[in-house]
Design an enzyme around this catalytic site. Structure first.
Site, PDB file in Angstrom:
ATOM      1  N   THR A   1      -6.150   1.664  -6.635  1.00 53.39           N
ATOM      2  CA  THR A   1      -7.378   1.431  -5.858  1.00 53.39           C
ATOM      3  C   THR A   1      -8.186   2.722  -5.897  1.00 53.39           C
ATOM      4  OG1 THR A   1      -6.165  -0.071  -4.405  1.00 53.39           O
ATOM      5  CG2 THR A   1      -8.288   0.729  -3.608  1.00 53.39           C
TER       6      THR A   1
ATOM      7  N   LYS B   1      -8.274  -1.914  -8.811  1.00 47.31           N
ATOM      8  CA  LYS B   1      -8.857  -2.623  -7.661  1.00 47.31           C
ATOM      9  C   LYS B   1     -10.086  -1.876  -7.159  1.00 47.31           C
ATOM     10  CE  LYS B   1      -7.569  -4.132  -2.965  1.00 47.31           C
ATOM     11  NZ  LYS B   1      -8.065  -3.090  -2.078  1.00 47.31           N
TER      12      LYS B   1
ATOM     13  N   TYR C   1      -3.453   5.058  -4.402  1.00 49.11           N
ATOM     14  CA  TYR C   1      -4.755   5.727  -4.497  1.00 49.11           C
ATOM     15  C   TYR C   1      -4.587   6.899  -5.457  1.00 49.11           C
ATOM     16  CZ  TYR C   1      -6.306   3.134  -0.340  1.00 49.11           C
ATOM     17  OH  TYR C   1      -6.672   2.160   0.541  1.00 49.11           O
TER      18      TYR C   1
ATOM     19  N   HIS D   1     -13.434  -3.354  -0.894  1.00 49.65           N
ATOM     20  CA  HIS D   1     -12.420  -2.854   0.044  1.00 49.65           C
ATOM     21  C   HIS D   1     -12.576  -3.529   1.409  1.00 49.65           C
ATOM     22  CE1 HIS D   1      -9.510   0.640  -0.164  1.00 49.65           C
ATOM     23  NE2 HIS D   1      -9.341   0.264   1.090  1.00 49.65           N
TER      24      HIS D   1
ATOM     25  N   SER E   1       0.825  -1.210   0.000  1.00 48.94           N
ATOM     26  CA  SER E   1       0.000   0.000   0.000  1.00 48.94           C
ATOM     27  C   SER E   1       0.853   1.252   0.000  1.00 48.94           C
ATOM     28  CB  SER E   1      -0.882   0.015   1.256  1.00 48.94           C
ATOM     29  OG  SER E   1      -1.477   1.285   1.421  1.00 48.94           O
TER      30      SER E   1
HETATM   31  C1  LIG Z   1      -6.997  -2.495   7.895  1.00 48.39           C
HETATM   32  C2  LIG Z   1      -7.105  -2.463   6.411  1.00 48.39           C
HETATM   33  C3  LIG Z   1      -6.365  -1.549   5.659  1.00 48.39           C
HETATM   34  C4  LIG Z   1      -6.478  -1.531   4.266  1.00 48.39           C
HETATM   35  N1  LIG Z   1      -5.719  -0.654   3.526  1.00 48.39           N
HETATM   36  C5  LIG Z   1      -5.780  -0.700   2.174  1.00 48.39           C
HETATM   37  C6  LIG Z   1      -4.921   0.119   1.371  1.00 48.39           C
HETATM   38  O1  LIG Z   1      -4.115   0.872   1.873  1.00 48.39           O
HETATM   39  N2  LIG Z   1      -5.045   0.006   0.030  1.00 48.39           N
HETATM   40  C7  LIG Z   1      -5.925  -0.835  -0.581  1.00 48.39           C
HETATM   41  O2  LIG Z   1      -5.986  -0.915  -1.803  1.00 48.39           O
HETATM   42  N3  LIG Z   1      -6.728  -1.625   0.151  1.00 48.39           N
HETATM   43  C8  LIG Z   1      -6.668  -1.575   1.506  1.00 48.39           C
HETATM   44  N4  LIG Z   1      -7.459  -2.409   2.250  1.00 48.39           N
HETATM   45  C9  LIG Z   1      -8.344  -3.346   1.568  1.00 48.39           C
HETATM   46  C10 LIG Z   1      -7.625  -4.665   1.283  1.00 48.39           C
HETATM   47  O3  LIG Z   1      -6.651  -4.532   0.288  1.00 48.39           O
HETATM   48  C11 LIG Z   1      -8.625  -5.709   0.786  1.00 48.39           C
HETATM   49  O4  LIG Z   1      -9.394  -5.154  -0.248  1.00 48.39           O
HETATM   50  C12 LIG Z   1      -9.533  -6.219   1.896  1.00 48.39           C
HETATM   51  O5  LIG Z   1      -8.872  -6.278   3.130  1.00 48.39           O
HETATM   52  C13 LIG Z   1     -10.053  -7.599   1.521  1.00 48.39           C
HETATM   53  O6  LIG Z   1     -10.924  -8.080   2.472  1.00 48.39           O
HETATM   54  P1  LIG Z   1     -10.484  -9.107   3.647  1.00 48.39           P
HETATM   55  O7  LIG Z   1      -9.782  -8.255   4.664  1.00 48.39           O
HETATM   56  O8  LIG Z   1     -11.771  -9.641   4.118  1.00 48.39           O
HETATM   57  O9  LIG Z   1      -9.560 -10.114   3.012  1.00 48.39           O
HETATM   58  C14 LIG Z   1      -7.355  -2.428   3.639  1.00 48.39           C
HETATM   59  C15 LIG Z   1      -8.066  -3.360   4.401  1.00 48.39           C
HETATM   60  C16 LIG Z   1      -7.944  -3.397   5.771  1.00 48.39           C
HETATM   61  C17 LIG Z   1      -8.710  -4.415   6.570  1.00 48.39           C
END
Ligand SMILES: Cc1cc2nc3c(=O)[nH]c(=O)nc-3n(C[C@H](O)[C@H](O)[C@H](O)COP(=O)(O)O)c2cc1C
Length: 413
Positions: free
Chosen positions: A163, A269, A137, A293, A115
């Site tokens: 994303t 994404k 982003y 997300h 990220s």
């Molecule tokens: C705590 C947290 C932080 C996240 N930060 C980002 C991020 O910085 N960039 C991004 O594209 N997705 C981010 N996501 C989304 C994850 O990439 C992903 O889409 C998501 O966690 C998938 O669901 P799951 O946690 O049930 O596997 C984040 C998710 C969580 C839980």
């Protein structure tokens, strides 16, 4: 031959749920709360997991195959198991943070997505040898984005994930954890009651402090200007919030710019709709991740797994379609692949593993998932994940959510 106890294969935890429980016990409540995340009433986050449980499998009793393959080629890389690390901008889970995750990804031969809000720099992460995709982003102006893409490429990133789904939905019915602007003495004193009981976590960061003189870093080093200081997490968030949202022309620009800088795949994404998937194909992307997300964004978006089949049917022949959201076990991976995904991305699952046991914990999670994929393949009497089709699942009526199918959109006008 020495007989190994099969339950000892994953010595720290046997399921992602156990890893989650370890993480809950180990982490200070605000840090754990930030991993649970979710938005508004938590509907999408809950549905991401519940929807997987609606799908069934129909195993064979005889005719199972002795050798089974999970290898897949996605975004130009062949990986041993169809589970990729999703980018998460989470801080203070473990002192080694994304470096530990990348080492685990490298050890298990999968792709690490980093990220732009991560706590470790892209240079530190690529130095692990992991195949690293950098995630951005839509934040800052175009020159700033070019500078960040150039840096990621120079560091050795082998793909870019854009994303673009974030809609800045603030507020959760269960309250958001406090994240301090900086972990200085003032914040430490304020948060002391919440961390004082978390001995091992404190000890880990205490060790980091003794070795490097640094407290957990709540900054975004990948967003630092050349030669300048990394912004705080909140500074980075402010830049993002105040950047005008992108158009499809901007997406085309970003893809083209990344192609010129790096020549490696560009992945979008956060896609939920068929019409957006078709536009993404027109914009020239190498792939998309169907995602809400992790339910952290616009609550009420259907579970990602419900959107896989309609989107994969529309664009799966032209680009690589992956999904993320709610994957907690190998059979979830198998279900996603049967509905048309080429691979899945995981978020919380590896974060629980990281919190519970650092790099080894992430490896443990990846092993739990690939072990589950293998069991499901065996039960279904398949020799490879490539053979998975919807007919291998029990799919209840009305399971799919086809959003933005062009004919439907036209009829509804
Ligand atoms: C705590 C947290 C932080 C996240 N930060 C980002 C991020 O910085 N960039 C991004 O594209 N997705 C981010 N996501 C989304 C994850 O990439 C992903 O889409 C998501 O966690 C998938 O669901 P799951 O946690 O049930 O596997 C984040 C998710 C969580 C839980």
């Amino acid at each position: 031959m020495k007989l190994e106890n099969p339950w000892k294969q994953n010595p720290w935890f046997e399921s992602v749920a156990v890893a989650q429980e370890r993480a809950r016990k180990h982490l200070p409540q605000p840090v754990y709360g930030a991993l649970v995340a979710g938005s508004e009433r938590g509907q999408s986050s809950a549905d991401n997991q519940a929807a997987f449980a609606e799908l069934g499998l129909a195993p064979h009793v005889v005719g199972q195959l002795p050798e089974r393959s999970q290898a897949t080629t996605v975004f130009g890389h062949t990986i041993g198991s169809p589970v990729i690390i999703s980018p998460t901008g989470v801080q203070a889970v473990h002192p080694d943070g994304e470096v530990a995750v990348a080492r685990a990804a490298a050890a298990r031969g999968t792709i690490m997505s980093l990220s732009n809000f991560a706590s470790k720099s892209v240079e530190e992460v690529t130095a692990t040898g992991a195949t690293t995709f950098f995630q951005m982003y839509w934040t800052g102006d175009r020159d700033t984005m070019i500078q960040r893409m150039t840096r990621a490429h120079a560091a050795g990133a082998q793909g870019l994930i854009a994303t673009l789904d974030w809609s800045f939905s603030m507020g959760r019915d269960w309250g958001s954890p406090e994240i301090p602007e900086r972990v200085d003495l003032k914040a430490m004193i304020r948060l002391a009651p919440k961390v004082a009981t978390k001995g091992r976590w404190l000890w880990q960061f205490g060790q980091q402090f003794r070795e490097t003189g640094k407290l957990p870093d709540l900054t975004a080093p990948n967003l630092a200007p050349p030669g300048g200081e990394a912004p705080t997490f909140f500074g980075a968030y402010y830049e993002w919030m105040t950047t005008p949202p992108p158009s499809w022309e901007d997406v085309g620009w970003m893809r083209e710019t990344w192609a010129q800088i790096s020549g490696t795949p560009f992945v979008l994404k956060g896609v939920c709709r068929v019409d957006d998937a078709l536009r993404a194909v027109d914009a020239g992307v190498a792939g998309i991740s169907i995602s809400n997300h992790g339910g952290n964004n616009l609550d009420g978006t259907p579970a990602a797994i419900r959107m896989v089949r309609p989107i994969a049917e529309a664009v799966g022949e032209q680009i690589d379609v992956v999904m993320d959201g709610g994957v907690r076990r190998g059979s979830d991976v198998v279900k996603a692949l049967a509905l048309g995904a080429k691979a899945v991305l995981i978020g919380r699952a590896y974060l629980w593993g990281l919190a519970a046991n650092g790099q080894a914990g992430v490896e443990n999670v990846l092993d739990v998932l690939s072990g589950g994929v293998d069991s499901a393949l065996r039960g279904l009497a398949l020799s490879s994940t490539a053979e998975l089709r919807p007919e291998h699942l029990l799919i209840p009526d009305g399971f799919d959510r086809a959003l933005g199918v062009p004919e439907q959109a036209a009829a509804g006008r």
